[in-house]
Design a protein around this motif. Sequence first.
Motif, mmCIF file in Angstrom:
data_model
loop_
_atom_site.group_PDB
_atom_site.id
_atom_site.type_symbol
_atom_site.label_atom_id
_atom_site.label_comp_id
_atom_site.label_asym_id
_atom_site.label_seq_id
_atom_site.Cartn_x
_atom_site.Cartn_y
_atom_site.Cartn_z
ATOM 1 N N GLY A 101 -3.846 38.100 36.776
ATOM 2 C CA GLY A 101 -2.407 37.899 36.671
ATOM 3 C C GLY A 101 -1.763 38.045 38.031
ATOM 4 N N ASN A 102 -0.501 37.656 38.150
ATOM 5 C CA ASN A 102 0.182 37.729 39.446
ATOM 6 C C ASN A 102 1.555 38.390 39.340
ATOM 7 O OD1 ASN A 102 1.498 35.659 38.069
ATOM 8 N ND2 ASN A 102 1.905 34.499 39.945
ATOM 9 N N VAL A 103 1.720 39.231 38.330
ATOM 10 C CA VAL A 103 2.999 39.912 38.133
ATOM 11 C C VAL A 103 2.851 41.384 38.511
ATOM 12 C CG1 VAL A 103 4.793 40.546 36.486
ATOM 13 C CG2 VAL A 103 3.641 38.332 36.282
ATOM 14 N N ILE A 104 3.773 41.873 39.301
ATOM 15 C CA ILE A 104 3.805 43.295 39.656
ATOM 16 C C ILE A 104 5.134 43.867 39.173
ATOM 17 C CG2 ILE A 104 2.191 43.298 41.580
ATOM 18 C CD1 ILE A 104 4.508 42.828 43.469
ATOM 19 N N ASN A 105 5.097 45.104 38.758
ATOM 20 C CA ASN A 105 6.289 45.758 38.225
ATOM 21 C C ASN A 105 6.777 46.816 39.214
ATOM 22 O OD1 ASN A 105 7.328 48.242 36.204
ATOM 23 N ND2 ASN A 105 8.078 46.198 35.715
ATOM 24 N N ASN B 281 1.732 48.814 44.310
ATOM 25 C CA ASN B 281 0.409 48.311 44.654
ATOM 26 C C ASN B 281 0.254 46.842 44.266
ATOM 27 O OD1 ASN B 281 -0.555 50.724 45.735
ATOM 28 N ND2 ASN B 281 -1.277 51.467 43.747
ATOM 29 N N VAL B 282 -0.369 46.105 45.160
ATOM 30 C CA VAL B 282 -0.684 44.697 44.916
ATOM 31 C C VAL B 282 -2.205 44.565 44.966
ATOM 32 C CG1 VAL B 282 -0.403 42.328 45.713
ATOM 33 C CG2 VAL B 282 1.474 43.969 45.980
ATOM 34 N N VAL B 283 -2.794 43.995 43.925
ATOM 35 C CA VAL B 283 -4.253 43.939 43.805
ATOM 36 C C VAL B 283 -4.720 42.490 43.776
ATOM 37 C CG1 VAL B 283 -6.254 44.738 42.479
ATOM 38 C CG2 VAL B 283 -4.140 46.072 42.452
ATOM 39 N N PHE B 284 -5.816 42.216 44.474
ATOM 40 C CA PHE B 284 -6.375 40.862 44.492
ATOM 41 C C PHE B 284 -7.877 40.941 44.751
ATOM 42 C CE2 PHE B 284 -4.558 42.042 48.554
ATOM 43 C CZ PHE B 284 -5.579 41.791 49.481
ATOM 44 N N THR C 94 -1.909 37.148 54.067
ATOM 45 C CA THR C 94 -0.531 37.546 53.796
ATOM 46 C C THR C 94 -0.277 37.537 52.299
ATOM 47 O OG1 THR C 94 0.215 36.529 55.861
ATOM 48 C CG2 THR C 94 1.900 37.020 54.218
ATOM 49 N N VAL C 95 0.422 38.558 51.814
ATOM 50 C CA VAL C 95 0.876 38.598 50.431
ATOM 51 C C VAL C 95 2.358 38.253 50.418
ATOM 52 C CG1 VAL C 95 1.310 40.060 48.426
ATOM 53 C CG2 VAL C 95 -0.825 40.308 49.689
ATOM 54 N N LYS C 96 2.734 37.240 49.651
ATOM 55 C CA LYS C 96 4.128 36.841 49.534
ATOM 56 C C LYS C 96 4.672 37.295 48.181
ATOM 57 C CE LYS C 96 3.698 32.850 52.605
ATOM 58 N NZ LYS C 96 3.855 31.367 52.745
ATOM 59 N N ILE C 97 5.844 37.915 48.204
ATOM 60 C CA ILE C 97 6.462 38.471 47.002
ATOM 61 C C ILE C 97 7.668 37.616 46.606
ATOM 62 C CG2 ILE C 97 7.347 40.556 45.900
ATOM 63 C CD1 ILE C 97 4.601 40.973 47.142
ATOM 64 N N TYR C 98 7.737 37.283 45.300
ATOM 65 C CA TYR C 98 8.833 36.456 44.792
ATOM 66 C C TYR C 98 9.559 37.190 43.665
ATOM 67 C CZ TYR C 98 6.184 32.768 47.178
ATOM 68 O OH TYR C 98 5.509 32.017 48.118
ATOM 69 N N ASN C 99 10.879 36.984 43.603
ATOM 70 C CA ASN C 99 11.624 37.594 42.502
ATOM 71 C C ASN C 99 11.532 36.733 41.252
ATOM 72 O OD1 ASN C 99 13.421 35.436 42.846
ATOM 73 N ND2 ASN C 99 14.973 36.658 43.906
ATOM 74 N N THR D 285 -6.681 46.393 47.446
ATOM 75 C CA THR D 285 -5.333 46.829 47.094
ATOM 76 C C THR D 285 -4.524 47.064 48.362
ATOM 77 O OG1 THR D 285 -6.128 47.929 45.081
ATOM 78 C CG2 THR D 285 -3.957 48.550 45.876
ATOM 79 N N VAL D 286 -3.331 46.510 48.405
ATOM 80 C CA VAL D 286 -2.410 46.784 49.512
ATOM 81 C C VAL D 286 -1.118 47.329 48.918
ATOM 82 C CG1 VAL D 286 -3.381 45.023 51.031
ATOM 83 C CG2 VAL D 286 -1.492 44.429 49.506
ATOM 84 N N THR D 287 -0.407 48.092 49.697
ATOM 85 C CA THR D 287 0.839 48.693 49.226
ATOM 86 C C THR D 287 2.035 47.933 49.781
ATOM 87 O OG1 THR D 287 -0.191 50.878 49.081
ATOM 88 C CG2 THR D 287 2.213 50.794 49.126
ATOM 89 N N TRP D 288 2.870 47.502 48.871
ATOM 90 C CA TRP D 288 4.133 46.859 49.251
ATOM 91 C C TRP D 288 5.237 47.910 49.202
ATOM 92 C CZ3 TRP D 288 7.744 44.212 45.340
ATOM 93 C CH2 TRP D 288 8.885 43.731 45.983
#
Length: 216
Positions: free
Chosen positions: A98-102, A109-112, A122-127, A147-150
Motif C-alpha cells: 500500500g502507499n498510504v501513511i497516517n 515512518n515510511v516503509v518500502f 527520494t520519497v514524495k509525499i502527497y496530500n 524505513t525512513v522517517t518523515w
Amino acid sequence: MDTAIQSVANSAVSTTINKTKDIMGKDDFMKMLLAQLKNQDPLNPMDGKDFAVQLAQFTQLEKLTNLNATMESLPGYLKSFNNAQMVGMIGNDAVARGNVINVTGAATNVVFNLPSDIQSGTVKIYNENGSLVDSVDIGSKNAGINTVTWMSEGFHQGNYTFEVSAVDKSGNAVAADTLISGKVTGASFKNDEAYLTINGQEVAFSTVTAINKSNN
C-alpha cells in the motif's frame, strides 16, 4: 440364487463404487444384500467368499459416503478457522502492500521494499487532494524492506500517499514497492474476503506481507 442375477447385482455394485457417485446409496446397497440372502437358493447358498466381497464393497461405499460428507463441510471449517486466525492477529504489528501513511504526530515512518541496492532515492509525499506537500531524500539503501522517517510536524493529521523514486549506482531506475506498517487494531470479513485494520486503514489480508508479534 441364480448366477445371472448374482452377476447383475455384483456388476451394479461395482459400477456404483467405481463411479463414486450416489447412484446407489448405502441403504439401497444393504437392502439389496438382504434381499439376496432372503431369496437365495437354500440348496445353493451364497458362497462365503462372495458374501465377504460384497461386505467389503459395502464398507468401501460407506467410507466414500462419509468422506463425501466430510469434504462438503470442509469449506465451512476452513472459513471458521481463517476467521479465528484473523481475530488472533489483532494487537500484532503488520506490513502490507500500500502507499498510504497516517500522520498523527511529529514523525511518520515510511516503509518500502527495494528489489536491489540503490545509490540514491527520494520519497514524495502527497496530500488527500494529490498535491505534493513534501519530499525526503533517502540516500543509498540496501535491497529489502527499508524505513525512513518523515518529519511530519506541522502537517494536518490524516492520510497521505507516497511514492518512491530511486536509481542504482549505474543510474538505472529501481522500482520500489510501497508498503504500510503498523499495529493491527481490527479484523473484518466482506464477501468471503478477510481485511485487517492497520493504522486506521482497512487492507485486504491478501496484501499483507508480514505479521510480527507485538512486544507491547
